[in-house]
Design an enzyme around this catalytic site. Structure first.
Site, short mmCIF file in Angstrom:
data_model
loop_
_atom_site.label_atom_id
_atom_site.label_comp_id
_atom_site.label_asym_id
_atom_site.label_seq_id
_atom_site.Cartn_x
_atom_site.Cartn_y
_atom_site.Cartn_z
N LYS A 6 15.86 14.10 20.33
CA LYS A 6 15.79 12.67 20.66
C LYS A 6 14.39 12.13 20.32
O LYS A 6 14.24 11.12 19.66
CB LYS A 6 16.11 12.49 22.15
CG LYS A 6 16.04 11.06 22.61
CD LYS A 6 16.51 10.93 24.05
CE LYS A 6 16.17 9.54 24.57
NZ LYS A 6 16.58 9.34 25.95
N GLU A 50 9.47 23.25 20.65
CA GLU A 50 10.40 24.32 20.27
C GLU A 50 11.18 23.93 19.02
O GLU A 50 11.30 24.69 18.06
CB GLU A 50 11.41 24.59 21.40
CG GLU A 50 10.84 25.24 22.63
CD GLU A 50 10.31 24.23 23.64
OE1 GLU A 50 10.04 23.07 23.26
OE2 GLU A 50 10.16 24.60 24.82
N GLY A 103 19.01 12.79 27.16
CA GLY A 103 19.28 14.02 26.41
C GLY A 103 20.49 14.78 26.94
O GLY A 103 21.36 15.20 26.18
N ARG A 104 20.57 14.93 28.25
CA ARG A 104 21.65 15.74 28.84
C ARG A 104 22.98 14.99 28.85
O ARG A 104 23.99 15.55 29.28
CB ARG A 104 21.25 16.22 30.23
CG ARG A 104 20.76 15.13 31.16
CD ARG A 104 20.03 15.72 32.37
NE ARG A 104 19.43 14.72 33.23
CZ ARG A 104 18.20 14.22 33.10
NH1 ARG A 104 17.44 14.61 32.08
NH2 ARG A 104 17.72 13.34 33.94
N GLU A 142 18.70 18.97 36.03
CA GLU A 142 17.65 18.10 35.50
C GLU A 142 17.85 16.68 36.05
O GLU A 142 16.90 15.94 36.24
CB GLU A 142 17.66 18.10 33.97
CG GLU A 142 16.36 17.61 33.36
CD GLU A 142 16.20 17.93 31.88
OE1 GLU A 142 15.38 18.77 31.51
OE2 GLU A 142 16.92 17.30 31.07
N HIS A 173 34.63 40.24 38.94
CA HIS A 173 34.15 41.62 38.96
C HIS A 173 32.63 41.69 38.98
O HIS A 173 32.05 42.74 38.71
CB HIS A 173 34.70 42.37 37.74
CG HIS A 173 36.19 42.50 37.79
ND1 HIS A 173 36.82 43.54 38.42
CD2 HIS A 173 37.17 41.67 37.35
CE1 HIS A 173 38.13 43.37 38.34
NE2 HIS A 173 38.37 42.24 37.70
N LYS A 215 4.95 21.79 29.83
CA LYS A 215 4.77 21.55 28.38
C LYS A 215 3.29 21.33 28.07
O LYS A 215 2.75 21.89 27.12
CB LYS A 215 5.53 20.29 27.94
CG LYS A 215 7.02 20.41 27.87
CD LYS A 215 7.57 19.14 27.23
CE LYS A 215 9.04 18.95 27.49
NZ LYS A 215 9.55 17.66 27.07
O1 F6P Z 1 13.56 19.58 28.97
C1 F6P Z 1 13.10 18.27 28.82
C2 F6P Z 1 13.82 17.54 27.74
O2 F6P Z 1 13.18 16.33 27.59
C3 F6P Z 1 15.30 17.34 28.01
O3 F6P Z 1 15.57 16.31 28.87
C4 F6P Z 1 15.81 17.15 26.62
O4 F6P Z 1 17.20 17.28 26.56
C5 F6P Z 1 15.06 18.24 25.90
O5 F6P Z 1 13.76 18.22 26.49
C6 F6P Z 1 14.95 18.09 24.41
O6 F6P Z 1 14.35 16.88 24.05
P1 F6P Z 1 14.47 16.30 22.59
O7 F6P Z 1 15.89 16.01 22.30
O8 F6P Z 1 13.61 15.05 22.59
O9 F6P Z 1 13.91 17.33 21.64
#
Ligand code: F6P
Length: 542
Positions: free
Chosen positions: A207, A213, A268-269, A354, A385, A505
């Site tokens: 987003k 990452e 995002g979620r 979240e 199980h 972060k």
């Molecule tokens: O973990 C924090 C967060 O901002 C989430 O809310 C989001 O889904 C994720 O990082 C990834 O963010 P982006 O889509 O901006 O890379």
């Protein structure tokens, strides 16, 4: 008039009911009301929801509905659907429901017709997905795409991977989707080690397009690709982006013609039904994707327009509040009896935790009660199980959702009937247990008799649909989204920000140079971190 919902008479009345409730057993509730199984059931779209095995009475339900009224749940639902900026800490509308509106709907928010925007992107996604599926879209060397690798994390990963797995039976099997999320290099390594760059398409989903990452994985994926294809021009045929941030996408080197956008009003979620679901659309095709969106929309419409007393997501959200805040449950199990839903609990963890892992109310006051539960689970019967023992005979209150389907995607021998008999048996055993008298009557050795007593009274909700299809899948996800929203409203928290993940972060970015350079000071953090940095450096030969 009290300031907070938790100061209200409605809240106090539920506290009073909770105190009395330890004496109530589901055996008695069923015994005194032979119709309970029929009375405490509801339908939303194609989902049949049996909530009769919950620790509630008519009195508790009435009190919960009164609480919802005190919290102005109906008004808050209207505010969300109409695009008010209910995400107050980020001053944003919360409009994932607009992603599922039909083409002929209209919703103008902040002067913009969002439905037209949504369908323009859906159209572009569809055209692209069709080209990849048909082989018209080829890689740099002219070969068709065989593997789609989605690179993203959090909402940009969990939704797509969960949906891809859930709807695999509807996918075009000659294209495989893989998902890289972790910055642990082994994730990228394992997902690419046996791939041919010439037949691989990367979808970089972020987003913000600033997430460490995702950008790191994307950069290394590009190096991996160019090591073999050796021509920078190949990037345009093998990389597309999904983001709200065109500038950063261009900075990364992806042509914005190959970018699929969404908007800051999609959290995002909550973003799976946006362009974030591009990998899923490539897998299952645009028609199935639209059917999934229609499934979401059916539940949205129910949630938007049904009075709270008959509103299924609202009811289930209120039950969660009852358990969590009033009866002290710490966690909530989600147990799909569908192997295709094996990533559902992981997805729900971000959606629910979240969203509702907050301890400050909308106005900045601290909360004075328990909020967000720990969501967890595994598909049945595997969970049976593993951890069910603790639910059956442990000391914790763990409400559980059982999700099942009458008709299997693949009917093999007697397997599905056996599978579903487990599904039904578990909620019965959890609710009614087995008394000492029953154990003794079965002739059990007196030495182990008490060990074999099952106290029962463990609450469950059963969600049953005919089949797992794109439509019922969309319905299920929307159901949980709105359950989550309901809980946030009662607790007066903002379910749509996530400031808590920021500090880690920032600290990771500060620590990174200390790990890579022996020259960087390793004695200016706390004593624990200092020692660990030194040990890490030494083991890395730095
Ligand atoms: O973990 C924090 C967060 O901002 C989430 O809310 C989001 O889904 C994720 O990082 C990834 O963010 P982006 O889509 O901006 O890379």
């Amino acid at each position: 008039m009290s300031e907070h919902v938790s100061d209200s008479a409605e809240w106090q009345s539920l506290q009073g009911l909770a105190e009395k409730f330890s004496a109530v057993h589901l055996r008695d509730l069923f015994g005194s009301d032979p119709q309970r199984g029929e009375r405490y059931a509801a339908e939303v779209a194609d989902l049949y929801v049996d909530y009769s095995k919950n620790l509630v009475t008519d009195e508790v339900l009435t009190a919960l509905f009164a609480l919802a009224q005190r919290a102005k749940l109906s008004e808050k639902i209207t505010a969300m659907f109409s695009g008010e900026h209910i995400n107050v800490t980020e001053d944003r509308a919360v409009l994932h429901t607009a992603l599922r509106l039909p083409r002929d709907a209209s919703l103008v928010v902040d002067g913009q017709d969002v439905v037209a925007d949504v369908h323009e992107v859906l159209g572009r996604m569809g055209a692209f997905a069709d080209k990849v599926r048909s082989g018209e879209w080829t890689g740099h060397t002219g070969q068709r795409i065989k593997t789609v690798v989605n690179i993203g994390i959090g909402g940009s990963d969990l939704g797509p991977v969960m949906a891809y797995e859930a709807l695999k039976d509807f996918s075009q099997r000659d294209i495989e989707c893989r998902f890289v999320s972790n910055i642990d290099p082994t994730d990228l390594y394992e997902k690419t080690r046996d791939l041919d760059p010439a037949t691989t398409l990367f979808i970089i989903v972020s987003k913000t397009f600033t997430t460490q990452e995702t950008l790191t994985n994307a950069k290394e994926a590009r190096s991996w690709l160019l090591k073999t294809l050796t021509d920078d021009a190949a990037v345009a045929k093998h990389f597309v982006a999904v983001s709200t941030n065109a500038e950063k996408v261009a900075d990364f080197g992806i042509n914005t013609d190959n970018m699929f956008g969404f908007w800051d009003w999609v959290g995002g979620r909550y973003s799976l039904p946006s362009a974030v679901g591009l990998s899923v659309m490539i897998a299952i095709g645009p028609d199935n994707f639209r059917t999934m969106l229609a499934g979401y929309h059916a539940v949205d419409e129910h949630f938007r327009s049904t009075p709270i007393e008959r509103n299924v997501p609202a009811l289930l959200g209120l039950l969660n509040v009852w358990y969590d805040t009033f009866l002290g449950a710490q966690s909530h199990a989600v147990l799909p009896y569908a192997q295709y839903l094996h990533r559902f609990a992981a997805y729900l963890q971000q959606l629910t935790m979240e969203s509702n892992g907050k301890s400050v109310r909308l106005n900045g006051d601290p909360v004075t009660f328990q909020t967000g539960e720990v969501f967890w689970g595994e598909p049945g019967t595997n969970g049976q199980h593993a951890f069910y023992q603790l639910i059956h005979q442990g000391t914790k209150l763990i409400p559980a959702d059982f999700i099942g389907f009458s008709v299997p995607n693949h009917d093999i021998g007697e397997m599905h009937d056996l599978f579903m008999s487990n599904f039904l048996a578990q909620t019965g055993a959890l609710a009614f247990g087995r008394t000492l008298e029953q154990v003794q009557a079965a002739g059990t050795d007196a030495k182990v008799a008490t060990h074999r007593v099952m106290q029962g009274n463990h609450p469950t909700t059963t969600i049953l649909a005919e089949r797992l299809t794109p439509a019922t899948f969309g319905q299920l996800v929307a159901l949980y989204e709105h359950i989550t929203f309901t809980q946030g409203v009662i607790w007066e928290i903002n379910s749509f920000d996530q400031w808590g993940v920021e500090l880690g972060k920032v600290m990771a970015n500060q620590l990174a140079p200390k790990l890579t350079s022996a020259a960087a000071p390793a004695d200016d953090a706390d004593s624990s971190t200092n020692v660990l940095i030194k040990r890490y450096r030494s083991q890395r030969g730095r």
